[in-house]
Design a protein around this motif. Structure first.
Motif, PDB file in Angstrom:
ATOM      1  N   ARG A  64     -26.023 -18.889  -9.517  1.00  0.00           N
ATOM      2  CA  ARG A  64     -24.693 -18.905  -9.919  1.00  0.00           C
ATOM      3  C   ARG A  64     -23.610 -19.574  -9.260  1.00  0.00           C
ATOM      4  N   ARG A  65     -24.016 -20.201  -8.251  1.00  0.00           N
ATOM      5  CA  ARG A  65     -23.252 -21.374  -7.537  1.00  0.00           C
ATOM      6  C   ARG A  65     -21.967 -20.657  -6.825  1.00  0.00           C
ATOM      7  N   LYS A  66     -22.197 -19.468  -6.303  1.00  0.00           N
ATOM      8  CA  LYS A  66     -21.240 -18.552  -5.666  1.00  0.00           C
ATOM      9  C   LYS A  66     -20.255 -19.095  -4.791  1.00  0.00           C
ATOM     10  N   LEU A  75     -20.486 -27.590  -3.793  1.00  0.00           N
ATOM     11  CA  LEU A  75     -21.214 -27.714  -2.776  1.00  0.00           C
ATOM     12  C   LEU A  75     -22.298 -28.561  -3.211  1.00  0.00           C
ATOM     13  N   PRO A  76     -23.008 -29.317  -2.206  1.00  0.00           N
ATOM     14  CA  PRO A  76     -24.174 -30.290  -2.432  1.00  0.00           C
ATOM     15  C   PRO A  76     -25.418 -29.204  -2.606  1.00  0.00           C
ATOM     16  N   ASP A  77     -26.431 -29.525  -3.415  1.00  0.00           N
ATOM     17  CA  ASP A  77     -27.495 -28.973  -3.521  1.00  0.00           C
ATOM     18  C   ASP A  77     -28.433 -28.682  -2.430  1.00  0.00           C
ATOM     19  N   GLU A  82     -30.899 -25.429   2.123  1.00  0.00           N
ATOM     20  CA  GLU A  82     -30.928 -25.143   3.318  1.00  0.00           C
ATOM     21  C   GLU A  82     -30.717 -23.721   3.724  1.00  0.00           C
ATOM     22  N   ILE A  83     -29.843 -22.784   2.903  1.00  0.00           N
ATOM     23  CA  ILE A  83     -29.733 -21.705   2.818  1.00  0.00           C
ATOM     24  C   ILE A  83     -31.315 -20.743   2.484  1.00  0.00           C
ATOM     25  N   LEU A  84     -31.770 -21.409   1.404  1.00  0.00           N
ATOM     26  CA  LEU A  84     -32.843 -20.768   1.007  1.00  0.00           C
ATOM     27  C   LEU A  84     -34.018 -20.574   2.054  1.00  0.00           C
ATOM     28  N   GLU A  85     -34.103 -22.015   2.676  1.00  0.00           N
ATOM     29  CA  GLU A  85     -34.913 -22.293   3.746  1.00  0.00           C
ATOM     30  C   GLU A  85     -34.767 -21.312   4.881  1.00  0.00           C
ATOM     31  N   ALA A  86     -33.539 -21.077   5.368  1.00  0.00           N
ATOM     32  CA  ALA A  86     -33.107 -20.225   6.457  1.00  0.00           C
ATOM     33  C   ALA A  86     -33.278 -18.832   6.276  1.00  0.00           C
TER      34      ALA A  86
END
Length: 90
Positions: A64-66, A75-77, A82-86
């Protein structure tokens, strides 16, 4: 003698809107230079937004690109990835 209670730092997830303790959330910050990064210390200078350390919530944030709405810019993809990896590493 009265004891003073230390206040817990509560923050709200940009996706699910739940208030949680700051340590339960991942902070994304826009630095004064305009760069976006994940702030693992929670103390970096700049505008911050928080996302739950939950894979489903992080994935929904990307879908949803919150964070774009929160920072009022695209924001860049790579940041969402990086958020998903973290969150997956937690």
């Amino acid at each position: 003698m009265t004891e003073t209670k230390k206040q817990t730092k509560m923050r709200r997830c940009v996706n699910c809107r739940e208030s949680k303790h700051k340590s339960e959330l991942l902070r994304i910050v826009r630095t004064p230079e305009g760069k976006f990064e994940i702030d693992f210390t929670g103390k970096a200078n700049g505008r911050g937004a928080y996302v739950c350390k939950n894979e489903n919530c992080a994935a929904e944030t990307k879908k949803r690109r919150k964070l774009d709405k929160s920072f009022k810019t695209a924001l860049p993809d790579e940041i969402y990835d990086e958020i998903l990896e973290a969150v997956a590493e937690k």
